[in-house]
Write an enzyme that holds these catalytic residues in place. Structure first.
Site, PDB file in Angstrom:
ATOM      1  N   ALA A  84       0.834  -1.210   0.000  1.00 12.27           N
ATOM      2  CA  ALA A  84       0.000   0.000   0.000  1.00 12.27           C
ATOM      3  C   ALA A  84       0.862   1.251   0.000  1.00 12.27           C
ATOM      4  O   ALA A  84       0.643   2.180  -0.787  1.00 12.27           O
ATOM      5  CB  ALA A  84      -0.951  -0.006   1.196  1.00 12.27           C
ATOM      6  N   GLY A 137      -7.520 -13.092  -1.619  1.00 11.82           N
ATOM      7  CA  GLY A 137      -6.926 -12.393  -2.750  1.00 11.82           C
ATOM      8  C   GLY A 137      -7.249 -10.920  -2.800  1.00 11.82           C
ATOM      9  O   GLY A 137      -6.702 -10.184  -3.634  1.00 11.82           O
ATOM     10  N   ARG A 176     -14.033 -16.942   4.674  1.00 14.50           N
ATOM     11  CA  ARG A 176     -13.019 -17.044   5.722  1.00 14.50           C
ATOM     12  C   ARG A 176     -13.582 -16.878   7.125  1.00 14.50           C
ATOM     13  O   ARG A 176     -13.062 -17.471   8.074  1.00 14.50           O
ATOM     14  CB  ARG A 176     -11.918 -16.016   5.461  1.00 14.50           C
ATOM     15  CG  ARG A 176     -11.043 -16.385   4.279  1.00 14.50           C
ATOM     16  CD  ARG A 176      -9.964 -15.359   4.035  1.00 14.50           C
ATOM     17  NE  ARG A 176      -9.025 -15.836   3.014  1.00 14.50           N
ATOM     18  CZ  ARG A 176      -7.929 -15.180   2.655  1.00 14.50           C
ATOM     19  NH1 ARG A 176      -7.630 -14.027   3.223  1.00 14.50           N
ATOM     20  NH2 ARG A 176      -7.129 -15.673   1.741  1.00 14.50           N
ATOM     21  N   HIS A 195      -4.883 -13.414  10.622  1.00 13.18           N
ATOM     22  CA  HIS A 195      -4.318 -13.133   9.304  1.00 13.18           C
ATOM     23  C   HIS A 195      -4.394 -11.644   8.955  1.00 13.18           C
ATOM     24  O   HIS A 195      -3.454 -11.096   8.385  1.00 13.18           O
ATOM     25  CB  HIS A 195      -5.045 -13.954   8.246  1.00 13.18           C
ATOM     26  CG  HIS A 195      -4.458 -13.849   6.879  1.00 13.18           C
ATOM     27  ND1 HIS A 195      -3.170 -14.239   6.586  1.00 13.18           N
ATOM     28  CD2 HIS A 195      -4.981 -13.384   5.705  1.00 13.18           C
ATOM     29  CE1 HIS A 195      -2.920 -14.033   5.308  1.00 13.18           C
ATOM     30  NE2 HIS A 195      -4.001 -13.505   4.748  1.00 13.18           N
TER      31      HIS A 195
END
Length: 478
Positions: free
Chosen positions: A41, A457, A306, A414
Site C-alpha cells: 500500500a 486475494g 473465511r 491473518h
C-alpha cells in the site's frame, strides 16, 4: 510463525538497489507527500504520487521494505476475462462486487468495495506496466470464492515489493528506514502538515508535507494483545503478521480525530496453534486440500468464506484441525511452501506417510475415519458432488497419490478488517464524517472495504488499488 527476513533493497534482477538516504538530513525536511509504511500500500502510494511529479518521502519502521506483503501468499484477485475465458471461467466486475458485499455481510462501504472490484484489472495492468509478472492462469485461494486470483511468478509477495520498490527508485522516492511516526501536526488552518518522526537510534526528524500525509502502515494483526482487546474470542490465537504491524500509527491517527470502525472484525486462517512456530500453508489452493478435525472427519467445506472457516475452527475439538494433501498437491505449491512443509516434518508441524493409515496414526486420528473421509471426498470429485457442498468447480483433484501430507491447522490471525474511516478519495474522516484535511490512508490500516469478511486475494488488491488512489489524491492536494 517462523519469520523470514524482509526485503533487502533490490529489484527483481541481481543488482542491489540503494535509495538516497535522509538519515543525516537537517532536522526539518520538506516534501510534497509523506508516506508512512513500506508495504504494497505504501509503495503504491509513493509510486503513484511520484508519477504525478511529487517529491515523496516514504517512512519505514523496519530496516527493509515489505511488511506483511513480503510474507503473504501473493495471490491477487482481479477480473481478467483474457485469462479466465480460455479456462472456461465466467466472471464479471459485477459478480466480483456482489461476492465482496455478500462475503462482507453487507457491512462494507459499498463505494469503497466498488472501487476495489472495478479497478482490479486496471491495477494488474498498472503493475505489469512496471514489470510485474504473473502466471498466465488464475486460481482460487482459500476464501476467494471464485477462480480469479493472479499468482505472481516470484514466490509469495516478493514480486510486488521488488516491482514497486524498483519503480520508486526510478522516480526518486526517498526512503527513511528504522524510523517511526511519533505524531502528526496541523498548520494554522487545521490541515495535517507535518510528520514527527524518530529513528531507532533516537534521532528526531520533522517532515513538512505540502500536499499530504498518507498512512499505510498496516493494521494491528501483529499485536495479539490489541486483537484480544477488540475480539476476546481470539485470546488464544497466534498470528502470521510481521511484529511491526502493531497498530501504533492507527492510534496516532485516532488521536487526531479519525474515526475507528469495525475494530472487532478480525480475519483468521488455518495456521500455528499456540505454542508452535511454523505455519504449514497447504490451504492456499482450495481444490487441492481437505480440512479434517481431530477425529479425522471433514467438518466444513473448504471453499467457505473465511469468517465461516474461522468460526468452524474455533468450534472444532481442541481448536485444532489438519490440512490434508497428496504428493501432487504438495508439488503444486510454491518452493517456499514446500520448504516449510519439509521443515515442518522435523519440527512436528507437518507429517508425511506413504499411506493414509500411517498419516492418521501420526496425527492421532482414527485411521478408518481418515480413510473413509478421503474415499468419500474422492468419490465426490469424480461425481462432481460433494457431501459438504464444496462447489463442483472446486472438485478438481482427488487425494490419491502418495506420499500423503498433513499440516497442523490452528487459529491464526491473518488480517484486521477494522481501522481508519476513509472516503472514496482515501481521505481520513471523523466520527461526524468530516474530512481531516491533508491526511489520507490506504491498505489494512483502513476500514470499510471488506466489511465483516475479506475475500481471499482481496488484501493485496485493496493495498494496491487504494495505495495508488491515495498517492494520486494526495498529489492533487485535496
Amino acid at each position: 510463525m517462523k519469520r523470514r527476513a524482509f526485503l533487502k533493497l533490490g529489484t527483481a534482477g541481481s543488482s542491489t538497489l540503494f535509495f538516497p538516504s535522509l538519515v543525516n538530513a537537517a532536522k526539518t525536511v520538506e516534501a510534497d507527500v509523506v508516506v508512512v509504511g513500506g508495504g504494497s500500500a505504501g509503495l503504491s502510494a509513493a509510486v503513484a504520487a511520484a508519477q504525478k511529479g511529487m517529491k515523496v518521502v516514504l517512512v519505514e519502521k523496519n530496516r527493509e521494505l515489505g511488511g506483511n506483503t513480503w510474507i503473504s501468499g501473493g495471490y491477487y484477485s482481479a477480473v481478467n476475462r483474457e485469462l479466465q475465458k480460455p479456462m472456461g471461467i465466467n466472471d464479471s466486475f459485477e459478480l466480483f462486487y456482489e461476492q465482496t458485499l455478500t462475503a462482507g455481510k453487507r457491512k462494507n462501504n459499498p463505494k469503497l468495495a466498488r472501487i476495489m472490484c472495478f479497478e482490479s484489472l486496471n491495477s494488474v495492468k498498472w503493475l505489469e506496466s512496471m514489470g510485474m509478472q504473473f502466471h498466465p492462469i488464475v486460481m482460487e485461494s482459500i476464501g476467494a470464492l471464485w477462480p480469479r486470483c493472479h499468482k505472481p511468478l516470484l514466490p509469495d509477495g516478493q514480486g510486488f515489493i521488488r516491482t514497486l520498490s524498483g519503480e520508486a527508485h526510478k522516480l526518486g522516492v526517498r526512503l527513511l528506514f528504522n524510523t517511526s511516526l511519533i505524531d502528526l501536526q496541523k498548520d494554522d488552518n487545521g490541515r495535517i502538515r507535518r510528520a514527527v518522526l524518530k529513528s531507532s537510534d533516537g534521532k528526531s526528524l520533522l517532515i513538512e508535507a505540502t500536499h499530504g500525509v498518507i498512512l499505510a502502515a498496516g493494521g494491528f494483526g501483529g499485536n495479539l494483545e490489541m486483537v484480544a482487546q477488540y475480539n476476546p474470542n481470539l485470546q488464544e490465537a497466534t498470528t502470521d503478521n510481521v511484529p511491526s504491524v502493531s497498530g501504533e500509527v492507527l492510534k496516532i491517527a485516532a488521536g487526531h480525530g479519525v474515526a475507528l470502525d469495525d475494530m472487532n472484525q478480525v480475519e483468521c486462517l488455518p495456521g500455528c496453534p499456540k505454542g508452535r512456530s511454523l505455519r504449514i500453508r497447504f490451504h492456499v489452493d482450495v481444490p487441492r486440500f481437505v480440512l479434517v478435525n481431530s477425529f479425522g472427519n471433514r467438518f466444513i467445506r473448504e471453499d467457505s468464506p473465511r469468517d465461516e472457516l474461522r468460526d468452524a475452527l474455533l468450534n472444532a475439538p481442541g481448536r485444532i484441525a489438519f490440512t490434508i494433501v497428496d504428493q501432487e498437491g504438495y508439488k503444486s505449491f510454491s518452493s517456499h511452501i514446500q520448504r516449510d512443509a519439509v521443515l515442518g516434518v522435523e519440527t512436528g508441524d507437518a507429517f508425511i506417510s506413504d499411506t493414509l493409515e500411517g498419516l492418521a496414526e501420526q496425527i492421532g486420528v482414527l485411521p478408518e475415519n481418515l480413510i473413509k473421509t478421503i474415499e468419500t471426498y474422492n468419490e465426490g470429485v469424480r461425481l462432481k458432488k460433494d457431501v459438504l457442498g464444496k462447489h463442483e468447480t472446486k472438485l478438481l483433484y482427488e487425494i490419491k497419490k502418495p506420499p500423503f501430507w498433513a499440516g497442523i491447522a490452528g487459529i491464526t490471525v491473518h488480517s484486521t478488517l477494522g481501522g481508519l474511516r476513509i472516503d472514496e478519495c482515501t481521505r481520513c474522516l471523523t466520527d461526524e464524517n468530516m474530512v481531516v484535511p491533508g491526511l489520507f490512508a490506504a491498505g489494512e490500516i483502513t476500514a470499510g472495504v471488506h466489511g465483516a469478511n475479506r475475500v481471499g486475494g482481496n488484501g493485496l488488491l485493496d493495498a494496491v488499488v487504494f495505495g495508488r488512489l491515495a498517492g494520486e489524491k494526495a498529489a492533487q492536494g485535496i
